[in-house]
Design a protein around this motif. Sequence first.
Motif, PDB file in Angstrom:
ATOM      1  N   VAL A  57      -8.662   9.963   1.217  1.00  0.00           N
ATOM      2  CA  VAL A  57      -7.491  10.095   0.246  1.00  0.00           C
ATOM      3  C   VAL A  57      -8.176  10.507  -1.076  1.00  0.00           C
ATOM      4  O   VAL A  57      -8.068  11.474  -1.824  1.00  0.00           O
ATOM      5  CB  VAL A  57      -6.547   9.129   0.086  1.00  0.00           C
ATOM      6  CG1 VAL A  57      -5.574   9.301  -1.290  1.00  0.00           C
ATOM      7  CG2 VAL A  57      -5.900   8.889   1.346  1.00  0.00           C
ATOM      8  N   ALA A  58      -9.290   9.853  -1.478  1.00  0.00           N
ATOM      9  CA  ALA A  58      -9.919  10.254  -2.878  1.00  0.00           C
ATOM     10  C   ALA A  58     -10.588  11.514  -2.712  1.00  0.00           C
ATOM     11  O   ALA A  58     -10.731  12.349  -3.468  1.00  0.00           O
ATOM     12  CB  ALA A  58     -11.199   9.087  -3.291  1.00  0.00           C
ATOM     13  N   SER A  67     -11.245   0.325   8.105  1.00  0.00           N
ATOM     14  CA  SER A  67     -10.483   1.285   8.136  1.00  0.00           C
ATOM     15  C   SER A  67      -9.899   1.538   6.922  1.00  0.00           C
ATOM     16  O   SER A  67      -9.551   2.845   6.538  1.00  0.00           O
ATOM     17  CB  SER A  67      -9.409   0.820   9.071  1.00  0.00           C
ATOM     18  OG  SER A  67      -8.474   1.793   9.463  1.00  0.00           O
ATOM     19  N   GLU A  68      -9.561   0.592   6.039  1.00  0.00           N
ATOM     20  CA  GLU A  68      -8.707   0.888   4.888  1.00  0.00           C
ATOM     21  C   GLU A  68      -9.892   1.522   3.927  1.00  0.00           C
ATOM     22  O   GLU A  68      -9.372   2.618   3.032  1.00  0.00           O
ATOM     23  CB  GLU A  68      -8.312  -0.689   4.306  1.00  0.00           C
ATOM     24  CG  GLU A  68      -7.198  -1.086   4.796  1.00  0.00           C
ATOM     25  CD  GLU A  68      -7.057  -2.460   4.474  1.00  0.00           C
ATOM     26  OE1 GLU A  68      -7.424  -3.158   3.395  1.00  0.00           O
ATOM     27  OE2 GLU A  68      -6.215  -3.117   4.876  1.00  0.00           O
ATOM     28  N   TYR A  69     -10.906   1.163   3.736  1.00  0.00           N
ATOM     29  CA  TYR A  69     -11.940   1.724   3.084  1.00  0.00           C
ATOM     30  C   TYR A  69     -12.192   3.219   3.235  1.00  0.00           C
ATOM     31  O   TYR A  69     -12.325   4.112   2.443  1.00  0.00           O
ATOM     32  CB  TYR A  69     -13.363   1.094   3.202  1.00  0.00           C
ATOM     33  CG  TYR A  69     -13.336  -0.402   2.447  1.00  0.00           C
ATOM     34  CD1 TYR A  69     -12.663  -0.514   1.561  1.00  0.00           C
ATOM     35  CD2 TYR A  69     -14.133  -1.286   2.338  1.00  0.00           C
ATOM     36  CE1 TYR A  69     -12.613  -1.726   0.692  1.00  0.00           C
ATOM     37  CE2 TYR A  69     -14.223  -2.472   1.917  1.00  0.00           C
ATOM     38  CZ  TYR A  69     -13.392  -2.695   0.781  1.00  0.00           C
ATOM     39  OH  TYR A  69     -13.638  -3.768   0.315  1.00  0.00           O
ATOM     40  N   LYS A  70     -12.334   3.414   4.695  1.00  0.00           N
ATOM     41  CA  LYS A  70     -12.328   5.037   5.380  1.00  0.00           C
ATOM     42  C   LYS A  70     -11.137   5.821   4.796  1.00  0.00           C
ATOM     43  O   LYS A  70     -11.238   6.968   4.406  1.00  0.00           O
ATOM     44  CB  LYS A  70     -12.695   4.801   6.721  1.00  0.00           C
ATOM     45  CG  LYS A  70     -13.912   4.658   7.203  1.00  0.00           C
ATOM     46  CD  LYS A  70     -14.057   4.776   8.622  1.00  0.00           C
ATOM     47  CE  LYS A  70     -15.049   4.020   9.196  1.00  0.00           C
ATOM     48  NZ  LYS A  70     -15.493   4.361  10.521  1.00  0.00           N
ATOM     49  N   SER A  71      -9.975   5.036   4.826  1.00  0.00           N
ATOM     50  CA  SER A  71      -8.675   5.909   4.505  1.00  0.00           C
ATOM     51  C   SER A  71      -8.894   6.275   3.015  1.00  0.00           C
ATOM     52  O   SER A  71      -8.128   7.201   2.597  1.00  0.00           O
ATOM     53  CB  SER A  71      -7.678   5.433   5.057  1.00  0.00           C
ATOM     54  OG  SER A  71      -7.298   3.948   4.406  1.00  0.00           O
ATOM     55  N   ARG A  72      -9.062   5.286   2.059  1.00  0.00           N
ATOM     56  CA  ARG A  72      -9.112   5.534   0.965  1.00  0.00           C
ATOM     57  C   ARG A  72     -10.256   6.390   0.600  1.00  0.00           C
ATOM     58  O   ARG A  72     -10.000   7.322  -0.497  1.00  0.00           O
ATOM     59  CB  ARG A  72      -9.671   4.118   0.062  1.00  0.00           C
ATOM     60  CG  ARG A  72      -8.438   3.064   0.254  1.00  0.00           C
ATOM     61  CD  ARG A  72      -8.847   2.034  -0.703  1.00  0.00           C
ATOM     62  NE  ARG A  72      -8.204   0.660  -0.341  1.00  0.00           N
ATOM     63  CZ  ARG A  72      -8.722  -0.448  -0.702  1.00  0.00           C
ATOM     64  NH1 ARG A  72      -9.749  -0.699  -1.269  1.00  0.00           N
ATOM     65  NH2 ARG A  72      -8.097  -1.579  -0.205  1.00  0.00           N
ATOM     66  N   GLY A  73     -11.367   6.566   1.162  1.00  0.00           N
ATOM     67  CA  GLY A  73     -12.343   7.596   1.010  1.00  0.00           C
ATOM     68  C   GLY A  73     -11.869   9.021   1.474  1.00  0.00           C
ATOM     69  O   GLY A  73     -12.229   9.896   0.504  1.00  0.00           O
TER      70      GLY A  73
END
Length: 92
Positions: free
Chosen positions: A80-81, A72-78
Amino acid sequence: MNLPENQLRDNKRSNFLRRNYEKVKHKYAGKIRHKAIERARTRIYLHGRKPEDYEPDVLEVIVKEEEDKIISEYKSRGIVALIAALGLSLFP
């Protein structure tokens, strides 16, 4: 049964992409799993217990929860990027 040359080329290309996708997926799944195990161990120690105090099934559930958090963290970072790359602002 002979396949046309273009169709053979497309089959080879899709097989190549599928194999590489599986390799990358397996590689990152292992890294996420390792990170989740470390987080689960930390979470257990913060509760004042040891991993040996838990049944294997409970440990598996804890690790799975941590894996889900990491993904979930990786998805949200993606996301935002992507927003940053497009020059959009989250705060108008």
